[in-house]
Design a protein around this motif. Structure first.
Motif, PDB file in Angstrom:
ATOM      1  N   PRO A 146       1.001  -1.110   0.335  1.00 43.97           N
ATOM      2  CA  PRO A 146      -0.176   0.011   0.205  1.00 43.97           C
ATOM      3  C   PRO A 146       0.692   1.396  -0.172  1.00 43.97           C
ATOM      4  N   ALA A 147       0.261   2.462  -0.946  1.00 48.03           N
ATOM      5  CA  ALA A 147       0.822   3.892  -0.898  1.00 48.03           C
ATOM      6  C   ALA A 147       1.511   4.153   0.111  1.00 48.03           C
ATOM      7  N   ASN A 148       1.205   3.803   2.089  1.00 44.19           N
ATOM      8  CA  ASN A 148       1.654   4.577   2.717  1.00 44.19           C
ATOM      9  C   ASN A 148       2.203   2.907   3.622  1.00 44.19           C
ATOM     10  N   ALA A 149       2.945   2.526   3.147  1.00 48.46           N
ATOM     11  CA  ALA A 149       3.976   1.130   3.782  1.00 48.46           C
ATOM     12  C   ALA A 149       5.141   1.791   4.344  1.00 48.46           C
ATOM     13  N   LYS A 150       5.878   1.296   5.043  1.00 46.53           N
ATOM     14  CA  LYS A 150       7.578   1.609   5.918  1.00 46.53           C
ATOM     15  C   LYS A 150       8.343   0.596   5.203  1.00 46.53           C
ATOM     16  N   VAL A 151       9.949   1.239   5.640  1.00 47.65           N
ATOM     17  CA  VAL A 151      10.912   0.161   5.250  1.00 47.65           C
ATOM     18  C   VAL A 151      10.592  -1.098   5.496  1.00 47.65           C
ATOM     19  N   ARG A 152       9.945  -1.146   6.636  1.00 47.38           N
ATOM     20  CA  ARG A 152      10.077  -1.992   7.458  1.00 47.38           C
ATOM     21  C   ARG A 152       9.214  -3.445   7.141  1.00 47.38           C
ATOM     22  N   GLU A 153       7.830  -3.241   6.199  1.00 49.74           N
ATOM     23  CA  GLU A 153       7.144  -3.842   5.434  1.00 49.74           C
ATOM     24  C   GLU A 153       7.726  -4.261   4.272  1.00 49.74           C
ATOM     25  N   GLY A 154       8.432  -3.106   3.751  1.00 49.69           N
ATOM     26  CA  GLY A 154       9.075  -3.841   2.172  1.00 49.69           C
ATOM     27  C   GLY A 154      10.289  -5.166   2.969  1.00 49.69           C
ATOM     28  N   LEU A 155      10.937  -4.507   3.960  1.00 50.48           N
ATOM     29  CA  LEU A 155      11.724  -5.636   4.281  1.00 50.48           C
ATOM     30  C   LEU A 155      11.065  -6.572   3.993  1.00 50.48           C
ATOM     31  N   ARG A 156      10.121  -6.628   4.930  1.00 55.30           N
ATOM     32  CA  ARG A 156      10.147  -7.984   5.311  1.00 55.30           C
ATOM     33  C   ARG A 156       9.208  -8.696   4.200  1.00 55.30           C
ATOM     34  N   LEU A 157       8.866  -7.818   2.930  1.00 59.26           N
ATOM     35  CA  LEU A 157       8.467  -8.545   1.558  1.00 59.26           C
ATOM     36  C   LEU A 157       9.579  -9.365   1.061  1.00 59.26           C
ATOM     37  N   LEU A 158      10.912  -8.299   1.160  1.00 61.17           N
ATOM     38  CA  LEU A 158      11.691  -8.711   0.977  1.00 61.17           C
ATOM     39  C   LEU A 158      12.209 -10.299   1.193  1.00 61.17           C
ATOM     40  N   ARG A 159      11.917 -10.295   2.258  1.00 61.31           N
ATOM     41  CA  ARG A 159      12.682 -11.879   2.847  1.00 61.31           C
ATOM     42  C   ARG A 159      11.352 -12.735   2.526  1.00 61.31           C
ATOM     43  N   ARG A 160      10.477 -12.882   1.576  1.00 61.50           N
ATOM     44  CA  ARG A 160       9.809 -14.423   1.041  1.00 61.50           C
ATOM     45  C   ARG A 160      10.838 -14.584  -0.111  1.00 61.50           C
ATOM     46  N   GLU A 161      10.637 -15.566  -0.798  1.00 62.73           N
ATOM     47  CA  GLU A 161      11.158 -16.099  -2.520  1.00 62.73           C
ATOM     48  C   GLU A 161      10.536 -15.284  -3.401  1.00 62.73           C
ATOM     49  N   LEU A 162      12.043 -14.074  -3.544  1.00 62.04           N
ATOM     50  CA  LEU A 162      11.252 -13.189  -5.070  1.00 62.04           C
ATOM     51  C   LEU A 162      11.463 -13.825  -5.883  1.00 62.04           C
ATOM     52  N   TYR A 170       6.348  -1.478  -6.050  1.00 59.35           N
ATOM     53  CA  TYR A 170       5.194  -1.284  -6.700  1.00 59.35           C
ATOM     54  C   TYR A 170       4.575  -0.556  -5.230  1.00 59.35           C
ATOM     55  N   LEU A 171       4.011   0.683  -5.865  1.00 59.15           N
ATOM     56  CA  LEU A 171       2.880   1.073  -4.100  1.00 59.15           C
ATOM     57  C   LEU A 171       2.300   1.538  -4.907  1.00 59.15           C
ATOM     58  N   VAL A 172       0.061   1.095  -4.402  1.00 58.71           N
ATOM     59  CA  VAL A 172      -0.678   1.245  -5.088  1.00 58.71           C
ATOM     60  C   VAL A 172      -1.207   2.132  -3.879  1.00 58.71           C
ATOM     61  N   ASN A 173      -2.335   2.606  -4.526  1.00 59.29           N
ATOM     62  CA  ASN A 173      -3.550   3.238  -3.656  1.00 59.29           C
ATOM     63  C   ASN A 173      -4.713   2.393  -3.103  1.00 59.29           C
ATOM     64  N   ARG A 174      -5.916   2.856  -2.486  1.00 57.59           N
ATOM     65  CA  ARG A 174      -6.749   1.801  -2.556  1.00 57.59           C
ATOM     66  C   ARG A 174      -7.442   1.172  -3.257  1.00 57.59           C
ATOM     67  N   SER A 175      -7.494   1.412  -4.369  1.00 55.95           N
ATOM     68  CA  SER A 175      -8.636   1.540  -5.615  1.00 55.95           C
ATOM     69  C   SER A 175      -7.142   0.315  -6.082  1.00 55.95           C
ATOM     70  N   GLY A 176      -6.091   0.208  -6.283  1.00 61.27           N
ATOM     71  CA  GLY A 176      -5.482  -0.532  -6.843  1.00 61.27           C
ATOM     72  C   GLY A 176      -4.769   0.360  -7.943  1.00 61.27           C
ATOM     73  N   SER A 235      -5.767   3.590 -14.580  1.00 57.85           N
ATOM     74  CA  SER A 235      -4.509   3.330 -14.136  1.00 57.85           C
ATOM     75  C   SER A 235      -3.934   2.322 -12.648  1.00 57.85           C
ATOM     76  N   LYS A 236      -5.069   1.173 -13.178  1.00 61.86           N
ATOM     77  CA  LYS A 236      -4.787   0.390 -12.042  1.00 61.86           C
ATOM     78  C   LYS A 236      -3.842  -0.399 -12.252  1.00 61.86           C
ATOM     79  N   LEU A 237      -2.603  -1.201 -11.645  1.00 61.23           N
ATOM     80  CA  LEU A 237      -2.147  -2.148 -11.481  1.00 61.23           C
ATOM     81  C   LEU A 237      -1.665  -3.035 -12.013  1.00 61.23           C
ATOM     82  N   ILE A 238      -1.658  -3.438 -13.639  1.00 58.32           N
ATOM     83  CA  ILE A 238      -2.058  -5.062 -14.121  1.00 58.32           C
ATOM     84  C   ILE A 238      -1.231  -6.083 -13.687  1.00 58.32           C
ATOM     85  N   GLY A 239       0.047  -5.456 -13.354  1.00 61.04           N
ATOM     86  CA  GLY A 239       1.112  -6.323 -13.789  1.00 61.04           C
ATOM     87  C   GLY A 239       2.537  -5.223 -14.285  1.00 61.04           C
ATOM     88  N   ARG A 240       3.356  -6.706 -15.139  1.00 60.39           N
ATOM     89  CA  ARG A 240       4.743  -5.473 -14.809  1.00 60.39           C
ATOM     90  C   ARG A 240       5.366  -6.056 -16.431  1.00 60.39           C
TER      91      ARG A 240
END
Lengths: 445, 445
Positions: A146-162, A170-176, A235-240
């Protein structure tokens, strides 16, 4: 380490390996699927089918995905129906999209049933875009917060299998809707409670799902990022679009251009069945035949002249081919410029002028050379003058056609790499023959 | 966000923007250097020089690096000597290598003086390899650790500013030899005191510095990694080939093929000066002229026949062009196969057989069609038979030539994409004319 492809081909093309699937399986199990795919494409159909039998079951799907469609379809046809359930066991939406055009409807249905609901949704979304648009090719393995996430949450995400080529969150707002991109490596030096938004890249490009595949791929390649985000019309994020897909799509684009120049497509199989290959190529030969008869018809108008001055018949190919070569040089330059977006209505006039000048210079030089040679060959001054004028005229006409033919085709949404050269040589053949034989009728009779 | 290129060209190609460098500078300062480079390539030389004046000083180096050499050299020639010190202020070894062929020796020296001792060493190392080898193109921004390093040290390394496309840490032994590759994202989930070696990828490819650029680039593209390590003949790690460079090198490879088919190179400038462009293209026209005269000479052998049966002169182009088209289809397929490493001595025979069969089928079909048309056109059965046989013969010969010409050129280390089509059409022209006129002499006199 993978063996170099030629060694691999050598090993498998003869039956020294035998036809025993078990032996082949052992030999192939250490090979990368990219090499197996390329190996299969390089084998005559009979050997190809035998080796395909021996490809490890768990590699068959990726091998099919890596192959060109023509050789792939031969393998699909030869695969026993009961094998498909296991081949499709790991399939995802992207694989199915890649195979879509090669699979019979029944197998598409079977594969679709294997997808989980999320992958089915991706598949349906992607098929809303034609394969010329980037929306068809998006990759859904994303790091999203989410757009208001902090670095801590980012680092937690990176600990998964990337997933592969994930260098950004990518940061998204509430409507994606996509709001910002943060490079992963910015996180390591940052404080845990910093907002990710503060680390966002300011100038990262965003791709529209309807954007043309080759343009979008070039943007990814130039971005310096491993992927660019793709958004829909809201403007909805559908992928990369990641850099591996981008590079492959660019390769395909270029290969299409190379193959199109001979009237073939990039999926043409090195060893396609004779009937299929003959049929594929017959169309191009037929079109060419019509243009050749057209040129002959123009020559036929000057039968009386040819009968009296047979030297004209002898020299005809020189006039036609010099025009053809000069024209194809201009054509090739313009086709590349159109593909790169560098030729537009704004600079067309200047390009035309420049190509006419180049044509003029080369026209004069080669007209004189050819005129002199013809004079000495047939000891006929007037013949020298006639061919000299015809060459000059044809090379200048070739420059004009070399610019106009591809630009007009492009405006008509016809691929100039495919039909440009046929039309161009028709023009230069006819202009060359008519100029040469016409001037010959005037001066030599 | 960057404007689409065509709009940018439109804006700058006319002088609506005026010639004031300050205005141009403002307009260009928000643009990406890739777009500025492409814009400059798309402008006629006069406008190009004016706009170049207005390119922000700090972007000039990257703009030059992004450009093709022909248009770039025009800008280099036009740049005042006193400007170079500031243009070169940030130059590194890779930039200088990219510009090497375009810069006069004096400027190469100046740029070299600007490099620090480390970059000078990189530059000297790279120039030991020709630009066809991957050693010439290595990138030196690496994450390197000793082979016995732990995850803790890896994480410390990641906290620094990371270079682009760095998804791996390379481990080297004490003599600097490459020992293993660890994906960065493996570190996040690992314990701090784990040895990095334990996390190493087992099957990651390593590139030899002498490896051919296009093969190595394809390996990078297929690896799923952002870069592959490059080692010298002693296994010493000398750098890496990243995916951006790999993609660009592959693009160049394809573009070279497309341009070569018209006897041009990939650096050809859309707006090169007329004299230069005419000179570049004259060679190709000259070679073509020799082959055209050769074909004419063969036609000349049949002057007496042509005089009596003028229909032969009228139909000559049909025979030659059908052979040319059929041959170029085979040629294009084989050239692609050679480039991809899929055509080898092991499968040559099978390929030959298949192409002969395809040629046979299409030969028979089109020979009959053309024979019938010729019969009705000239109401002459024998003429129909003669052209029928000549077409069949020429299409089959074209299939043979389409396989052998590129394979032999490749063996001789001559680029088949460049000279293949000239040689092929010479063969099909001569075979076609001799078969047609020879049979005509036998049957129609």
């Amino acid at each position: 380490m993978a063996e170099p492809l030629p060694d691999l081909i050598e090993e498998f093309v003869t039956d020294s390996m035998g036809d025993d699937p078990a032996v082949i399986l052992t030999a192939l199990s250490s090979q990368d699927t990219v090499y197996i795919a390329s190996l299969l494409e390089s084998l005559p159909v009979e050997r190809r089918l035998i080796i395909w039998e021996g490809v490890p079951r768990d590699k068959k799907l990726s091998v099919l995905v890596e192959m060109r469609s023509d050789p792939r379809e031969i393998l699909i046809d030869a695969t026993a129906h009961h094998e498909w359930a296991s081949i499709f066991s790991d399939i995802d939406a992207e694989d199915l999209l890649e195979l879509l055009d090669s699979l019979p409807t029944k197998l598409v249905d079977l594969a679709y049933q294997t997808l989980d609901s999320q992958e089915r949704k991706y598949f349906r979304e992607a098929t809303q875009f034609p394969d010329s648009q980037v929306g068809h090719w998006v990759n859904h393995e994303l790091l999203v917060l989410p757009a208001n996430a902090k670095v801590r949450e980012g680092l937690r995400l990176l600990r998964r299998e990337l997933p592969q080529h994930c260098d950004s969150i990518y940061l998204v707002n509430r409507s994606g809707q996509f709001s910002a991109l943060v490079k992963v490596n910015k996180l390591f030096a940052a404080q845990e409670h910093t907002s990710l938004v503060q680390l966002a890249e300011e100038s990262a490009a965003i791709l529209d799902a309807t954007e043309e595949v080759s343009t979008a791929s070039l943007q990814v390649q130039r971005s310096g990022l491993s992927a660019l985000p793709v958004v829909d019309e809201n403007s909805k994020l559908i992928g990369r679009l990641d850099i591996t897909s981008a590079s492959e799509l660019i390769n395909e684009f270029y290969e299409r251009q190379v193959m199109a120049s001979a009237g073939m497509d990039e999926d043409e199989d090195l060893f396609s069945p004779v009937a299929k290959s003959a049929r594929n190529r017959a169309l191009w030969l037929g079109i060419n035949l019509l243009t050749a008869f057209l040129a002959s018809w123009f020559i036929g108008l000057f039968e009386a002249t040819l009968q009296q001055v047979v030297a004209l018949a002898v020299l005809m190919p020189v006039v036609a081919s010099m025009g053809g070569i000069a024209g194809s040089q201009t054509l090739t330059l313009i086709v590349r410029g159109l593909a790169l977006g560098q030729v537009t209505s704004a600079n067309m006039r200047a390009l035309m002028v420049k190509e006419l000048k180049v044509g003029g210079v080369n026209g004069v030089i080669w007209a004189l050379v050819i005129g002199v040679v013809a004079y000495f060959w047939f000891t006929d001054v007037l013949l020298g003058v006639v061919i000299c004028l015809a060459i000059l005229f044809n090379i200048v006409a070739a420059a004009l056609a070399g610019v106009f033919v591809p630009v007009i085709l492009d405006k008509l949404k016809i691929d100039p790499a495919l039909s440009g050269s046929v039309i161009l040589t028709t023009v230069t053949d006819i202009v060359g023959f008519v100029a040469f034989l016409g001037l010959g009728s005037l001066f030599l009779l």
